[in-house]
Design an enzyme around this catalytic site. Structure first.
Site, mmCIF file in Angstrom:
data_model
loop_
_atom_site.group_PDB
_atom_site.id
_atom_site.type_symbol
_atom_site.label_atom_id
_atom_site.label_comp_id
_atom_site.label_asym_id
_atom_site.label_seq_id
_atom_site.Cartn_x
_atom_site.Cartn_y
_atom_site.Cartn_z
ATOM 1 N N THR A 1 50.069 39.834 52.269
ATOM 2 C CA THR A 1 49.604 38.368 52.848
ATOM 3 C C THR A 1 49.196 37.575 51.656
ATOM 4 O O THR A 1 49.013 37.865 50.741
ATOM 5 C CB THR A 1 48.197 38.548 53.567
ATOM 6 O OG1 THR A 1 48.176 39.699 54.560
ATOM 7 C CG2 THR A 1 47.389 37.295 54.039
ATOM 8 N N THR B 1 52.288 33.880 47.964
ATOM 9 C CA THR B 1 53.705 34.299 47.585
ATOM 10 C C THR B 1 54.336 35.284 48.510
ATOM 11 O O THR B 1 55.615 35.143 48.464
ATOM 12 C CB THR B 1 53.346 35.272 46.232
ATOM 13 O OG1 THR B 1 52.429 34.351 45.258
ATOM 14 C CG2 THR B 1 54.437 35.478 45.633
ATOM 15 N N ASP C 1 53.459 42.892 48.376
ATOM 16 C CA ASP C 1 52.213 42.124 48.306
ATOM 17 C C ASP C 1 52.165 41.253 47.014
ATOM 18 O O ASP C 1 52.546 41.727 46.176
ATOM 19 C CB ASP C 1 51.145 42.855 48.674
ATOM 20 C CG ASP C 1 50.026 42.044 49.540
ATOM 21 O OD1 ASP C 1 50.281 40.689 49.544
ATOM 22 O OD2 ASP C 1 48.903 42.632 49.854
ATOM 23 N N GLY D 1 42.529 40.047 47.442
ATOM 24 C CA GLY D 1 41.449 39.693 48.821
ATOM 25 C C GLY D 1 41.233 38.279 48.687
ATOM 26 O O GLY D 1 40.359 37.882 49.522
ATOM 27 N N LYS E 1 48.848 35.538 36.968
ATOM 28 C CA LYS E 1 48.289 36.425 37.405
ATOM 29 C C LYS E 1 48.132 37.757 36.464
ATOM 30 O O LYS E 1 47.282 38.797 36.714
ATOM 31 C CB LYS E 1 48.742 37.154 38.695
ATOM 32 C CG LYS E 1 49.106 35.939 39.879
ATOM 33 C CD LYS E 1 47.760 35.270 40.107
ATOM 34 C CE LYS E 1 47.845 34.513 41.440
ATOM 35 N NZ LYS E 1 48.629 33.354 41.227
ATOM 36 N N GLU F 1 45.355 45.252 53.791
ATOM 37 C CA GLU F 1 46.323 45.317 52.490
ATOM 38 C C GLU F 1 46.348 46.802 52.205
ATOM 39 O O GLU F 1 47.290 47.207 51.967
ATOM 40 C CB GLU F 1 46.083 44.227 51.682
ATOM 41 C CG GLU F 1 46.426 42.664 52.050
ATOM 42 C CD GLU F 1 45.959 41.826 51.280
ATOM 43 O OE1 GLU F 1 46.511 40.549 51.531
ATOM 44 O OE2 GLU F 1 45.184 42.053 50.204
ATOM 45 N N ALA G 1 48.950 39.617 44.295
ATOM 46 C CA ALA G 1 47.754 39.926 43.830
ATOM 47 C C ALA G 1 47.355 38.804 43.003
ATOM 48 O O ALA G 1 47.796 37.774 42.601
ATOM 49 C CB ALA G 1 47.970 41.092 42.477
#
Length: 223
Positions: free
Chosen positions: A28, A31, A81, A95, A121, A103, A83
């Protein structure tokens, strides 16, 4: 390159980890949306996806990619996914998009976690990004006090002036002021606190690979 262009770059690069014929675990966020758009170019080569959020499910279906429930699939070969933070060992904070519980469920169901992120990140130690924790509402005040005892300041996440409600019907605390030097121990401890549904430290379900978008191209980190 702009941050948006870097996200598109890693989203496209993640396609190499998708095995034709396999159902794909899909995360989710902004990105991941770039990855979903890229995945649509090979949708005829895969049965479909298992999604970690209502938002990603809607985007996948809109692009003609079938979505399976997690309980319908025994194991996934890969979960892709983003981050909010990732360290040099592949531990992450996730989150920011409020989907951390689902996730983590899909990540645990997958043999490999491919993290896609831009280089902003990457951090030396987790904790500068406010740590999301999904909680059962009746435990909120006590959990705020427990984080305060660790030196953290927890705030209830709001949306339009009211507590944000997750896809699971719960609330989110965002915790600042922490430096998480031992992510595995921290995740294990906080997950034991009554009222915590999921803490947004992904150390037990850490990344296998990170595709990091940089101005010189995609850097592949293997953990």
């Amino acid at each position: 390159m702009t941050q948006d262009e870097l996200k598109a770059l890693v989203g496209q690069a993640a396609l190499q980890y998708v095995t034709p014929g396999d159902i794909v675990g899909v995360g989710t966020g902004s990105t991941v949306n770039k990855f979903i758009d890229a995945l649509a170019t090979m949708k005829d080569q895969i049965p479909g996806a298992v999604s970690s959020s209502v938002a990603s499910t809607a985007r996948l279906k809109a692009l003609g990619i079938p979505v399976f429930e997690a309980n319908e699939v025994a194991e996934l070969s890969v979960y892709i996914d983003g981050a909010d933070e990732i360290d040099a060992q592949g531990h992450m904070i996730k989150g920011g998009g409020a989907a951390l519980t689902r996730e983590k469920i899909v990540a645990a169901q997958s043999r490999r976690f491919i993290c896609i992120a831009d280089e902003s990140k990457m951090v030396k130690a987790l904790g500068a990004f406010p740590l999301p924790v999904e909680v059962i509402p009746m435990a909120t005040a006590r959990l705020i006090r427990q984080f305060a005892a660790l030196g953290g300041k927890a705030h209830l996440r709001l949306k339009d002036g009211a507590p944000l409600v997750t896809d699971n019907g719960q609330h989110i605390l965002d915790v600042t002021g922490l430096q998480i030097t031992d992510p595995l121990a921290f995740e294990s401890e906080v997950n034991q606190w009554p009222g915590v549904v999921t803490v947004g430290v992904f150390a037990h379900q850490k990344a296998s690979v990170c595709l990091l978008g940089t101005n010189s191209g995609v850097k592949t980190l293997t953990f």
